[in-house]
Design an enzyme around this catalytic site. Sequence first.
Site, PDB file in Angstrom:
ATOM      1  N   LYS A  22       0.840  -0.985  -0.148  1.00 29.42           N
ATOM      2  CA  LYS A  22      -0.035   0.064   0.105  1.00 29.42           C
ATOM      3  C   LYS A  22       0.891   1.162  -0.080  1.00 29.42           C
ATOM      4  O   LYS A  22       0.685   2.140  -0.915  1.00 29.42           O
ATOM      5  CB  LYS A  22      -0.968   0.007   1.285  1.00 29.42           C
ATOM      6  CG  LYS A  22      -1.466   1.296   1.615  1.00 29.42           C
ATOM      7  CD  LYS A  22      -2.354   1.285   2.922  1.00 29.42           C
ATOM      8  CE  LYS A  22      -1.624   1.696   4.122  1.00 29.42           C
ATOM      9  NZ  LYS A  22      -1.303   3.334   4.416  1.00 29.42           N
ATOM     10  N   ASN A  23       1.896   1.141   1.041  1.00 31.62           N
ATOM     11  CA  ASN A  23       2.896   2.433   1.066  1.00 31.62           C
ATOM     12  C   ASN A  23       3.581   2.628  -0.029  1.00 31.62           C
ATOM     13  O   ASN A  23       3.913   3.963  -0.049  1.00 31.62           O
ATOM     14  CB  ASN A  23       3.457   2.557   2.368  1.00 31.62           C
ATOM     15  CG  ASN A  23       2.411   2.516   3.688  1.00 31.62           C
ATOM     16  OD1 ASN A  23       1.186   3.043   3.419  1.00 31.62           O
ATOM     17  ND2 ASN A  23       2.773   2.455   4.860  1.00 31.62           N
ATOM     18  N   ARG A  93      -3.857  10.706   4.455  1.00 30.16           N
ATOM     19  CA  ARG A  93      -2.867  11.544   4.496  1.00 30.16           C
ATOM     20  C   ARG A  93      -1.716  11.745   3.444  1.00 30.16           C
ATOM     21  O   ARG A  93      -0.995  12.535   3.054  1.00 30.16           O
ATOM     22  CB  ARG A  93      -2.141  11.558   5.861  1.00 30.16           C
ATOM     23  CG  ARG A  93      -2.573  12.427   6.810  1.00 30.16           C
ATOM     24  CD  ARG A  93      -3.224  12.092   8.147  1.00 30.16           C
ATOM     25  NE  ARG A  93      -4.466  12.851   8.335  1.00 30.16           N
ATOM     26  CZ  ARG A  93      -5.742  12.310   8.010  1.00 30.16           C
ATOM     27  NH1 ARG A  93      -5.804  10.740   7.624  1.00 30.16           N
ATOM     28  NH2 ARG A  93      -6.788  12.816   8.380  1.00 30.16           N
ATOM     29  N   CYS A 117      -5.251  13.017  12.331  1.00 32.76           N
ATOM     30  CA  CYS A 117      -5.932  11.539  12.059  1.00 32.76           C
ATOM     31  C   CYS A 117      -5.992  10.867  13.607  1.00 32.76           C
ATOM     32  O   CYS A 117      -5.283  11.433  14.503  1.00 32.76           O
ATOM     33  CB  CYS A 117      -5.542  10.946  10.900  1.00 32.76           C
ATOM     34  SG  CYS A 117      -3.703  10.232  11.617  1.00 32.76           S
ATOM     35  N   ARG A 122      -0.050  14.843  12.632  1.00 35.71           N
ATOM     36  CA  ARG A 122       0.495  14.788  11.090  1.00 35.71           C
ATOM     37  C   ARG A 122       0.901  16.207  10.272  1.00 35.71           C
ATOM     38  O   ARG A 122       0.178  16.332   9.531  1.00 35.71           O
ATOM     39  CB  ARG A 122      -0.497  13.871  10.220  1.00 35.71           C
ATOM     40  CG  ARG A 122      -1.196  12.630  10.813  1.00 35.71           C
ATOM     41  CD  ARG A 122      -0.063  11.541  11.164  1.00 35.71           C
ATOM     42  NE  ARG A 122       0.357  11.041   9.959  1.00 35.71           N
ATOM     43  CZ  ARG A 122      -0.202   9.838   9.119  1.00 35.71           C
ATOM     44  NH1 ARG A 122      -1.172   9.408   9.394  1.00 35.71           N
ATOM     45  NH2 ARG A 122       0.516   9.317   8.167  1.00 35.71           N
ATOM     46  N   ASP A 306       4.407   0.847  11.958  1.00 39.21           N
ATOM     47  CA  ASP A 306       3.329   0.165  11.706  1.00 39.21           C
ATOM     48  C   ASP A 306       2.898  -1.206  12.022  1.00 39.21           C
ATOM     49  O   ASP A 306       2.035  -1.661  11.524  1.00 39.21           O
ATOM     50  CB  ASP A 306       3.162   0.391  10.069  1.00 39.21           C
ATOM     51  CG  ASP A 306       3.163   1.562   9.300  1.00 39.21           C
ATOM     52  OD1 ASP A 306       3.731   1.727   8.316  1.00 39.21           O
ATOM     53  OD2 ASP A 306       2.959   2.537  10.235  1.00 39.21           O
ATOM     54  N   ILE A 328       7.424   7.334  16.963  1.00 35.70           N
ATOM     55  CA  ILE A 328       7.186   7.888  15.706  1.00 35.70           C
ATOM     56  C   ILE A 328       6.043   8.693  15.797  1.00 35.70           C
ATOM     57  O   ILE A 328       5.924   9.983  15.354  1.00 35.70           O
ATOM     58  CB  ILE A 328       7.087   6.839  14.631  1.00 35.70           C
ATOM     59  CG1 ILE A 328       8.237   5.951  14.454  1.00 35.70           C
ATOM     60  CG2 ILE A 328       6.501   7.450  13.351  1.00 35.70           C
ATOM     61  CD1 ILE A 328       9.449   6.863  14.153  1.00 35.70           C
ATOM     62  N   ARG A 399      -8.455  -0.001   4.503  1.00 39.55           N
ATOM     63  CA  ARG A 399      -7.714   0.821   3.922  1.00 39.55           C
ATOM     64  C   ARG A 399      -6.351   0.139   3.503  1.00 39.55           C
ATOM     65  O   ARG A 399      -5.741   0.600   2.615  1.00 39.55           O
ATOM     66  CB  ARG A 399      -7.290   2.053   4.872  1.00 39.55           C
ATOM     67  CG  ARG A 399      -8.718   2.923   5.188  1.00 39.55           C
ATOM     68  CD  ARG A 399      -8.258   4.015   5.890  1.00 39.55           C
ATOM     69  NE  ARG A 399      -7.135   4.557   5.261  1.00 39.55           N
ATOM     70  CZ  ARG A 399      -6.287   5.572   5.818  1.00 39.55           C
ATOM     71  NH1 ARG A 399      -6.427   5.665   7.456  1.00 39.55           N
ATOM     72  NH2 ARG A 399      -5.118   6.048   5.393  1.00 39.55           N
TER      73      ARG A 399
HETATM   74  C1  EPZ Z   1       4.498   6.951   6.109  1.00 39.71           C
HETATM   75  O1  EPZ Z   1       3.553   8.039   6.861  1.00 39.71           O
HETATM   76  C2  EPZ Z   1       3.498   5.779   6.206  1.00 39.71           C
HETATM   77  N1  EPZ Z   1       2.343   6.144   5.208  1.00 39.71           N
HETATM   78  C3  EPZ Z   1       2.924   5.655   7.731  1.00 39.71           C
HETATM   79  O2  EPZ Z   1       1.915   4.386   7.314  1.00 39.71           O
HETATM   80  C4  EPZ Z   1       4.008   5.015   8.145  1.00 39.71           C
HETATM   81  O3  EPZ Z   1       3.452   4.771   9.674  1.00 39.71           O
HETATM   82  C5  EPZ Z   1       5.105   6.470   8.416  1.00 39.71           C
HETATM   83  O4  EPZ Z   1       5.492   6.589   7.059  1.00 39.71           O
HETATM   84  C6  EPZ Z   1       6.394   6.189   9.295  1.00 39.71           C
HETATM   85  O5  EPZ Z   1       6.850   4.823   8.734  1.00 39.71           O
HETATM   86  C7  EPZ Z   1       2.563   6.043   3.748  1.00 39.71           C
HETATM   87  O6  EPZ Z   1       3.577   5.753   3.356  1.00 39.71           O
HETATM   88  C8  EPZ Z   1       1.455   6.122   3.039  1.00 39.71           C
HETATM   89  P1  EPZ Z   1       6.591  10.409   8.235  1.00 39.71           P
HETATM   90  P2  EPZ Z   1       4.187   9.467   6.911  1.00 39.71           P
HETATM   91  O7  EPZ Z   1       6.500  11.681   7.632  1.00 39.71           O
HETATM   92  O8  EPZ Z   1       5.021   9.748   5.471  1.00 39.71           O
HETATM   93  C9  EPZ Z   1       6.437  13.666  11.745  1.00 39.71           C
HETATM   94  C10 EPZ Z   1       0.383   2.925   7.871  1.00 39.71           C
HETATM   95  O9  EPZ Z   1      -0.102   2.509   8.626  1.00 39.71           O
HETATM   96  N2  EPZ Z   1       6.592  14.543  10.619  1.00 39.71           N
HETATM   97  O10 EPZ Z   1       7.685   9.620   8.411  1.00 39.71           O
HETATM   98  O11 EPZ Z   1       3.205  10.745   7.001  1.00 39.71           O
HETATM   99  C11 EPZ Z   1       5.129  13.067  11.894  1.00 39.71           C
HETATM  100  O12 EPZ Z   1       4.422  13.590  12.724  1.00 39.71           O
HETATM  101  C12 EPZ Z   1       0.665   4.308   7.759  1.00 39.71           C
HETATM  102  O13 EPZ Z   1       0.517   2.540   6.640  1.00 39.71           O
HETATM  103  C13 EPZ Z   1       6.532  16.097  10.923  1.00 39.71           C
HETATM  104  O14 EPZ Z   1       6.533  16.463  12.049  1.00 39.71           O
HETATM  105  O15 EPZ Z   1       5.285   9.497   7.986  1.00 39.71           O
HETATM  106  C14 EPZ Z   1       5.511  11.766  12.505  1.00 39.71           C
HETATM  107  O16 EPZ Z   1       5.702  11.900  13.920  1.00 39.71           O
HETATM  108  C15 EPZ Z   1       0.438   5.357   8.918  1.00 39.71           C
HETATM  109  N3  EPZ Z   1       6.608  16.794   9.851  1.00 39.71           N
HETATM  110  C16 EPZ Z   1       7.017  11.270  11.967  1.00 39.71           C
HETATM  111  O17 EPZ Z   1       7.538  12.596  11.378  1.00 39.71           O
HETATM  112  C17 EPZ Z   1       6.480  16.618   8.700  1.00 39.71           C
HETATM  113  O18 EPZ Z   1       6.474  17.284   7.620  1.00 39.71           O
HETATM  114  C18 EPZ Z   1       6.970  10.377  11.018  1.00 39.71           C
HETATM  115  O19 EPZ Z   1       6.124  10.611   9.768  1.00 39.71           O
HETATM  116  C19 EPZ Z   1       6.343  15.241   8.294  1.00 39.71           C
HETATM  117  C20 EPZ Z   1       6.257  14.019   9.383  1.00 39.71           C
END
Ligand code: EPZ
Length: 422
Positions: A22-23, A93, A117, A122, A306, A328, A399
């Site tokens: 998915k991701n 997201r 969410c 996020r 995840d 995370i 999802r």
């Molecule tokens: C991706 O989300 C995945 N989603 C998430 O999977 C996964 O949990 C996450 O990476 C971490 O591995 C997809 O790939 C579609 P991040 P993403 O940006 O990109 C903070 C699932 O269950 N952050 O690495 O949104 C954020 O708040 C989903 O399949 C900022 O502060 O994750 C979080 O605490 C859920 N500012 C941390 O970084 C930003 O601009 C990690 O977020 C961006 C992120």
Amino acid sequence: MDYLQIEGGHRLEGVVEAGGSKNSGLILMLCSLLTDEPVVLNRLPRLRDVTTMKDLLVSFGGAFEDLGSHKIKLQLSELKSVEADYDLVRTMRASITCLGPLLAREGKAKVSLPGGCAIGNRPVDIHLDGMRQLGAEIHLREGYIFAEVKSSLKGAKIILPFPSVGATENLMMAATLAEGETILKNCALEPEIVDIANMLNKMGAKIKGAGSKEIRISGVHNLCGVEYDVMFDRIETATLLLAGPMTGGSVRVEKCRRNEIGAVCNIFESCGISIKSGDDWVEASAGIDFKPVDIVTEPFPGCPTDVQAQLMAFLCQVPGGSTIDERIFENRFMHVPELSRMGAEIYVKGSKAEICGRKSPFHGVKVMATDLRASASLVLAGLSAKGATTIRRIYHLDRGYEQIETKLAKIGAKIQRLSPGP
Ligand code: EPZ
């Protein structure tokens, strides 16, 4: 709304296949914005998020064709809109990752802020700061991101303050059509980043270093169409593997690679789960006795957030005290109250959950899914519970898991998807 009914207590034994990721698949779909030629994806899972992403791309003017057996074709010959509407973005997201491709292709974008969410608020500051460093003007108004670049994006050296998966993907896609070289430092290392870079390079991009802390992208004038096989879903793999030891059985997942779930397999082994693996399969079996562990979720190659909820479900039935520190996301313990209703003993203090595990704690009750991976943890708990478990709001599960009930039933689970009467 559909719900799942699970009769627990049956050993799961057998072989299942992981589906497409998915991701990775969602972002590969967005890469179709970077060319006016057709993009064909194989192994794209049939998920609610994939449908949402399809709707978003169609709203930009994309043509979408379902070619059957997980093969789709997308073509953005020309864009009729650069607006990503709130109603689409708020449910998924990953939509924020359309910002980079829209700026690279069209020089402008209006993307709804994703909003919070179930698992956290996020923020997208890393995405926006990076786009500004590539030359985009970004303004936030009425809940939307208004982004524009005068001529074209310009390569830059960008240091990510945190190895954000989405920001790495967004900036990597934007940089493929920027003028000059972009260097991304402190990038996310997740295997999905490598998958996306592989497809972009097949489209004519010049990306080096994906999967390492530093990615270099030399901008090109345009990208061409492509046919590409989406990588397998490592999170689904970890979830399915756990179903074996959870029920005293053994599950082999084919079409996966141990190195993509290395940290998870190491945790499994330290808990007393026996792991075997080959080139494209991993097998998890119940050991003699299980041992409690302390887990911290981290960016890849650490333990993936995840899989946190699923691991918690397992640790609830490992006698002794285990802990999970969710580093995370700030609110990714929504599964705790539901697991507790099933008999678990878990104490949450800030980012840490203390699990007082004991043998067969779960009994079947009615529970409610709250987010994607929390739903998966409830399914796992239901498989080992005494009696019947009913899981409502499984649209969360849909999802990210394609017909998980079919895969689990194939290896011995007594599980069915039901619809409420009229
Ligand atoms: C991706 O989300 C995945 N989603 C998430 O999977 C996964 O949990 C996450 O990476 C971490 O591995 C997809 O790939 C579609 P991040 P993403 O940006 O990109 C903070 C699932 O269950 N952050 O690495 O949104 C954020 O708040 C989903 O399949 C900022 O502060 O994750 C979080 O605490 C859920 N500012 C941390 O970084 C930003 O601009 C990690 O977020 C961006 C992120």
